[in-house]
Design an enzyme around this catalytic site. Structure first.
Site, mmCIF file in Angstrom:
data_model
loop_
_atom_site.group_PDB
_atom_site.id
_atom_site.type_symbol
_atom_site.label_atom_id
_atom_site.label_comp_id
_atom_site.label_asym_id
_atom_site.label_seq_id
_atom_site.Cartn_x
_atom_site.Cartn_y
_atom_site.Cartn_z
ATOM 1 N N LYS A 226 -2.536 4.254 5.289
ATOM 2 C CA LYS A 226 -2.896 2.848 5.057
ATOM 3 C C LYS A 226 -1.631 2.088 4.672
ATOM 4 C CE LYS A 226 -5.194 1.367 1.252
ATOM 5 N NZ LYS A 226 -4.179 0.468 0.658
ATOM 6 N N GLU B 42 -0.184 -2.038 3.711
ATOM 7 C CA GLU B 42 -0.655 -3.352 3.250
ATOM 8 C C GLU B 42 -0.004 -4.483 4.050
ATOM 9 O OE1 GLU B 42 -0.163 -3.842 -0.977
ATOM 10 O OE2 GLU B 42 -1.319 -2.033 -1.443
ATOM 11 N N ASP C 202 -2.271 6.537 1.320
ATOM 12 C CA ASP C 202 -1.733 5.199 1.090
ATOM 13 C C ASP C 202 -0.209 5.281 1.092
ATOM 14 O OD1 ASP C 202 -2.297 2.572 0.659
ATOM 15 O OD2 ASP C 202 -3.017 2.825 -1.398
ATOM 16 N N ASP D 189 -2.521 4.469 -3.713
ATOM 17 C CA ASP D 189 -1.382 4.368 -4.627
ATOM 18 C C ASP D 189 -1.842 3.801 -5.977
ATOM 19 O OD1 ASP D 189 -1.739 1.759 -3.842
ATOM 20 O OD2 ASP D 189 0.346 1.384 -3.290
ATOM 21 N N SER D 190 -3.139 3.490 -6.077
ATOM 22 C CA SER D 190 -3.732 3.176 -7.383
ATOM 23 C C SER D 190 -3.543 4.351 -8.333
ATOM 24 C CB SER D 190 -5.219 2.836 -7.237
ATOM 25 O OG SER D 190 -5.908 3.831 -6.505
ATOM 26 N N GLU E 283 -9.581 -6.547 0.381
ATOM 27 C CA GLU E 283 -9.646 -6.453 -1.084
ATOM 28 C C GLU E 283 -9.683 -7.847 -1.700
ATOM 29 O OE1 GLU E 283 -6.893 -3.762 -2.956
ATOM 30 O OE2 GLU E 283 -7.445 -4.451 -4.968
HETATM 31 O O1 KIV Z 1 -4.731 2.208 -3.901
HETATM 32 C C1 KIV Z 1 -5.956 2.042 -3.768
HETATM 33 O O2 KIV Z 1 -6.784 2.694 -4.413
HETATM 34 C C2 KIV Z 1 -6.392 1.033 -2.811
HETATM 35 C C3 KIV Z 1 -7.824 0.645 -2.822
HETATM 36 C C4 KIV Z 1 -8.196 -0.082 -4.048
HETATM 37 C C5 KIV Z 1 -8.205 -0.093 -1.594
HETATM 38 O O3 KIV Z 1 -5.589 0.527 -2.086
#
Ligand code: KIV
Length: 302
Positions: free
Chosen positions: A121, A123, A92, A53-54, A191
């Site tokens: 993924k 959190e 994510d 989600d980055s 992280e």
């Molecule tokens: O969203 C993302 O890219 C991440 C990584 C930095 C682990 O969660």
């Protein structure tokens, strides 16, 4: 596993993750958000792609990951799936797609798998997240955990800063990691946690840890595509990142070259042009004229 066109490629799986940990071989993960970046990452030999989600910051121009929606992520996941034939693809789950209701988590995770992702993924490591993890795993959806600096909680954490630097938070991170493993997570991202703590967690767990800003003793590493290649990030390199290329400079030079050549009328050239038979062109002008419009405009210099 059969790729497009019938050629056979060995797909990385959760079993590969477990084997790499057992063999002591580092696991390499990178983010990607679209088909071209997925193709490049896949071809470069990375084990897994995290559709992070980055993307909120790297691609969509947001200040944080919080505004990222399921639709943003679904489109990105589908594009990555089209570009990667070998890597394991982890989607994510965006902010509030899994926290409020277990049913949301199930439905949304299922949508990612339906798009072709192999895992999701999420959190955090509190009781609710562990329960959600266990339920998704029970439903056949592999889950990667994410502990330490969890960007969806940036406001609760008081900013993007290293987590677990004192005894109690460090102990809580160890407990959360064990809890996620017990809940059935196949791997955990650590992280921005101190290297020593990441090492202890990595040695304690049977499942692989994937570090970002967590030292060199995790079982693998994950980096953001744009940080790795120096794309769109300006001069700022995050402390946990290493820039392996300066794609901004390459792209800037290319676009400046284009601007210069168009303005100098040296682009396009014959190589980028096609032509019409002069008789067909003359005929077209007649037709155009017969339609009641003059041909003068066609004879004007461009
Ligand atoms: O969203 C993302 O890219 C991440 C990584 C930095 C682990 O969660």
């Amino acid at each position: 596993m059969s790729g497009q066109g019938g050629c056979s490629v060995e797909r990385v799986t959760t079993a590969t993750f477990a084997k790499l940990k057992a063999d002591g071989a580092p696991i390499v993960v990178a983010t990607a958000y679209d088909t071209p970046s997925a193709r490049l990452v896949d071809a470069a030999g990375v084990d897994a792609i995290l559709v992070g989600d980055s993307l909120g910051m790297t691609v969509l121009g947001y200040e944080s990951t919080l505004p990222v929606t399921m639709d943003d992520m679904l489109r990105a996941v589908a594009a990555v799936v089209r570009g990667a034939s070998r890597t394991f693809i982890i989607a994510d789950m965006p902010f509030m797609s899994y926290q409020a209701e277990l049913a949301d988590a199930m439905r949304n995770a299922g949508r990612f798998l339906a798009e072709g992702a192999h895992a999701v993924k999420i959190e955090g490591g509190n009781d609710d997240i562990r329960y959600t993890t266990a339920t998704l795993v029970e439903a056949g959806i592999p889950v990667m955990g994410h502990l330490g600096l969890t960007p969806q909680s940036v406001h609760a954490l008081g900013g993007y800063r290293t987590q677990g630097k004192t005894a109690e938070p460090a102990a809580a991170l160890i407990e959360a990691a064990v809890g996620l493993q017990d809940a059935g997570a196949f791997s955990i991202v650590l992280e921005c946690v101190p290297a020593e703590l990441a090492r202890i967690i990595s040695e304690l767990l049977e499942i692989p840890t994937i570090g970002i800003g967590a030292g060199d003793r995790c079982d693998g590493q994950v980096q953001v595509f744009h940080d790795l290649i120096g794309y769109g990030a300006g001069d700022r390199v995050p402390r946990h990142a290493k820039r392996y290329a300066d794609v901004d400079a390459v792209i800037g030079d290319a676009i400046r070259g284009y601007v210069e050549e168009v303005r100098g009328r040296t682009f396009p050239t014959e190589a980028q042009s096609t032509h019409i038979d002069p008789e067909e062109l003359a005929q077209a002008q007649v037709i155009f004229g017969a339609a009641g419009l003059g041909t003068e405009a066609c004879e004007e210099p461009r």
